[in-house]
Design a protein around this motif. Sequence first.
Motif, PDB file in Angstrom:
ATOM      1  N   MET A 140       3.521  28.645  -2.438  1.00 37.83           N
ATOM      2  CA  MET A 140       3.650  28.153  -3.807  1.00 37.83           C
ATOM      3  C   MET A 140       4.499  26.892  -3.878  1.00 37.83           C
ATOM      4  O   MET A 140       4.309  26.041  -4.744  1.00 37.83           O
ATOM      5  CB  MET A 140       4.244  29.248  -4.706  1.00 37.83           C
ATOM      6  CG  MET A 140       4.178  28.922  -6.186  1.00 37.83           C
ATOM      7  SD  MET A 140       2.488  28.711  -6.795  1.00 37.83           S
ATOM      8  CE  MET A 140       1.925  30.412  -6.775  1.00 37.83           C
ATOM      9  N   ALA A 141       5.423  26.722  -2.954  1.00 37.85           N
ATOM     10  CA  ALA A 141       6.267  25.524  -2.934  1.00 37.85           C
ATOM     11  C   ALA A 141       5.575  24.321  -2.300  1.00 37.85           C
ATOM     12  O   ALA A 141       6.095  23.204  -2.360  1.00 37.85           O
ATOM     13  CB  ALA A 141       7.577  25.811  -2.197  1.00 37.85           C
ATOM     14  N   HIS A 142       4.421  24.536  -1.691  1.00 34.97           N
ATOM     15  CA  HIS A 142       3.713  23.451  -0.999  1.00 34.97           C
ATOM     16  C   HIS A 142       2.463  23.070  -1.803  1.00 34.97           C
ATOM     17  O   HIS A 142       1.396  23.662  -1.641  1.00 34.97           O
ATOM     18  CB  HIS A 142       3.332  23.888   0.411  1.00 34.97           C
ATOM     19  CG  HIS A 142       4.499  24.274   1.247  1.00 34.97           C
ATOM     20  ND1 HIS A 142       4.487  25.348   2.111  1.00 34.97           N
ATOM     21  CD2 HIS A 142       5.748  23.730   1.349  1.00 34.97           C
ATOM     22  CE1 HIS A 142       5.652  25.443   2.710  1.00 34.97           C
ATOM     23  NE2 HIS A 142       6.438  24.478   2.271  1.00 34.97           N
ATOM     24  N   ALA A 149      -8.373  31.848  11.521  1.00 32.25           N
ATOM     25  CA  ALA A 149      -7.220  30.982  11.796  1.00 32.25           C
ATOM     26  C   ALA A 149      -6.222  31.024  10.645  1.00 32.25           C
ATOM     27  O   ALA A 149      -5.004  31.102  10.863  1.00 32.25           O
ATOM     28  CB  ALA A 149      -7.695  29.553  12.033  1.00 32.25           C
ATOM     29  N   LEU A 150      -6.726  31.002   9.414  1.00 25.79           N
ATOM     30  CA  LEU A 150      -5.831  31.066   8.253  1.00 25.79           C
ATOM     31  C   LEU A 150      -5.102  32.405   8.190  1.00 25.79           C
ATOM     32  O   LEU A 150      -3.928  32.465   7.817  1.00 25.79           O
ATOM     33  CB  LEU A 150      -6.636  30.843   6.963  1.00 25.79           C
ATOM     34  CG  LEU A 150      -7.309  29.481   6.811  1.00 25.79           C
ATOM     35  CD1 LEU A 150      -8.095  29.423   5.503  1.00 25.79           C
ATOM     36  CD2 LEU A 150      -6.296  28.345   6.861  1.00 25.79           C
ATOM     37  N   GLU A 151      -5.819  33.459   8.565  1.00 21.55           N
ATOM     38  CA  GLU A 151      -5.211  34.795   8.558  1.00 21.55           C
ATOM     39  C   GLU A 151      -4.169  34.948   9.673  1.00 21.55           C
ATOM     40  O   GLU A 151      -3.149  35.615   9.499  1.00 21.55           O
ATOM     41  CB  GLU A 151      -6.313  35.851   8.706  1.00 21.55           C
ATOM     42  CG  GLU A 151      -7.241  35.935   7.507  1.00 21.55           C
ATOM     43  CD  GLU A 151      -8.572  36.598   7.825  1.00 21.55           C
ATOM     44  OE1 GLU A 151      -9.399  36.725   6.914  1.00 21.55           O
ATOM     45  OE2 GLU A 151      -8.799  36.966   9.000  1.00 21.55           O
ATOM     46  N   ASP A 168       1.748  31.266   7.753  1.00 19.98           N
ATOM     47  CA  ASP A 168       2.940  30.468   7.456  1.00 19.98           C
ATOM     48  C   ASP A 168       2.838  29.027   7.939  1.00 19.98           C
ATOM     49  O   ASP A 168       3.736  28.223   7.645  1.00 19.98           O
ATOM     50  CB  ASP A 168       4.175  31.117   8.095  1.00 19.98           C
ATOM     51  CG  ASP A 168       4.448  32.499   7.519  1.00 19.98           C
ATOM     52  OD1 ASP A 168       4.361  32.647   6.284  1.00 19.98           O
ATOM     53  OD2 ASP A 168       4.733  33.425   8.302  1.00 19.98           O
ATOM     54  N   ARG A 169       1.772  28.705   8.662  1.00 24.24           N
ATOM     55  CA  ARG A 169       1.630  27.345   9.187  1.00 24.24           C
ATOM     56  C   ARG A 169       0.981  26.446   8.143  1.00 24.24           C
ATOM     57  O   ARG A 169      -0.222  26.492   7.901  1.00 24.24           O
ATOM     58  CB  ARG A 169       0.799  27.349  10.470  1.00 24.24           C
ATOM     59  CG  ARG A 169       1.505  27.858  11.703  1.00 24.24           C
ATOM     60  CD  ARG A 169       2.562  26.862  12.206  1.00 24.24           C
ATOM     61  NE  ARG A 169       1.994  25.580  12.585  1.00 24.24           N
ATOM     62  CZ  ARG A 169       1.835  25.181  13.852  1.00 24.24           C
ATOM     63  NH1 ARG A 169       2.198  25.970  14.851  1.00 24.24           N
ATOM     64  NH2 ARG A 169       1.343  23.995  14.106  1.00 24.24           N
ATOM     65  N   THR A 210      -2.303  32.965   0.738  1.00 21.63           N
ATOM     66  CA  THR A 210      -1.863  31.571   0.785  1.00 21.63           C
ATOM     67  C   THR A 210      -1.032  31.216  -0.441  1.00 21.63           C
ATOM     68  O   THR A 210       0.017  30.565  -0.328  1.00 21.63           O
ATOM     69  CB  THR A 210      -3.086  30.632   0.879  1.00 21.63           C
ATOM     70  OG1 THR A 210      -3.785  30.897   2.098  1.00 21.63           O
ATOM     71  CG2 THR A 210      -2.660  29.173   0.846  1.00 21.63           C
ATOM     72  N   LEU A 211      -1.484  31.632  -1.602  1.00 19.11           N
ATOM     73  CA  LEU A 211      -0.741  31.322  -2.823  1.00 19.11           C
ATOM     74  C   LEU A 211       0.653  31.937  -2.784  1.00 19.11           C
ATOM     75  O   LEU A 211       1.635  31.312  -3.192  1.00 19.11           O
ATOM     76  CB  LEU A 211      -1.501  31.827  -4.053  1.00 19.11           C
ATOM     77  CG  LEU A 211      -2.823  31.144  -4.388  1.00 19.11           C
ATOM     78  CD1 LEU A 211      -3.344  31.636  -5.726  1.00 19.11           C
ATOM     79  CD2 LEU A 211      -2.679  29.627  -4.413  1.00 19.11           C
TER      80      LEU A 211
END
Length: 198
Positions: free
Chosen positions: A130-132, A84-86, A90-91, A125-126
């Motif tokens: 990075m802004a989140h 799911a992460l892959e 962008d979610r 993810t990083l």
Amino acid sequence: TGPKKTIHEPGCYVLRRLSDNAELLPQFRDACCTQDVVQSIRTFLQTTPEVIRHACGALENMALDDTMKREIFEVDGIGTILSALEEYPDRRDIQNRGYAALRCLFSLSQDPLLASRTVLTFLSTLRKHMAHEDVIRRAIQAMEELTKDNVNRELIANSDVPEAMRQVLFQLPNNLDLYSRCASLLKKLETPQETTQE
């Protein structure tokens, strides 16, 4: 019920909201619904992100219960959540809930293949979030749990994760909690492991 979005999306939503209540978790255990939630992610992975979001949230809550955590782990819940992460890098919402669930599940994982896959997902993810700071925090918390296993820790220490951690430290110097957590993980990865002498 079959692969019907009209059933799975509200169903996973209700499970997520109800499983927020710790007093109700034993009833979820008795209902044996963990496998169904994992299957919902697999079924709707490429078509319905809202199902994925709610299912990851439900697994996050259910994994707080030791029995259900084991059930999720045994049906490849870690691999499914990584998928799911892959699929939705962008979610922000899916990344948040997915890493929160993984944080609980990684206490059971000693699989270097899953660790290697996690490293790639974590690095992605990083780069994208990075802004989140909320996503970064959840991802680092999951990585902290994964590095408690010495084999996983060595694998991660020899990957690009330490360099990525240095980038986080550079990018987020004003968030003291996140900075401290990141610095602690980096120190752990850079500290040689003690060898046990027999």
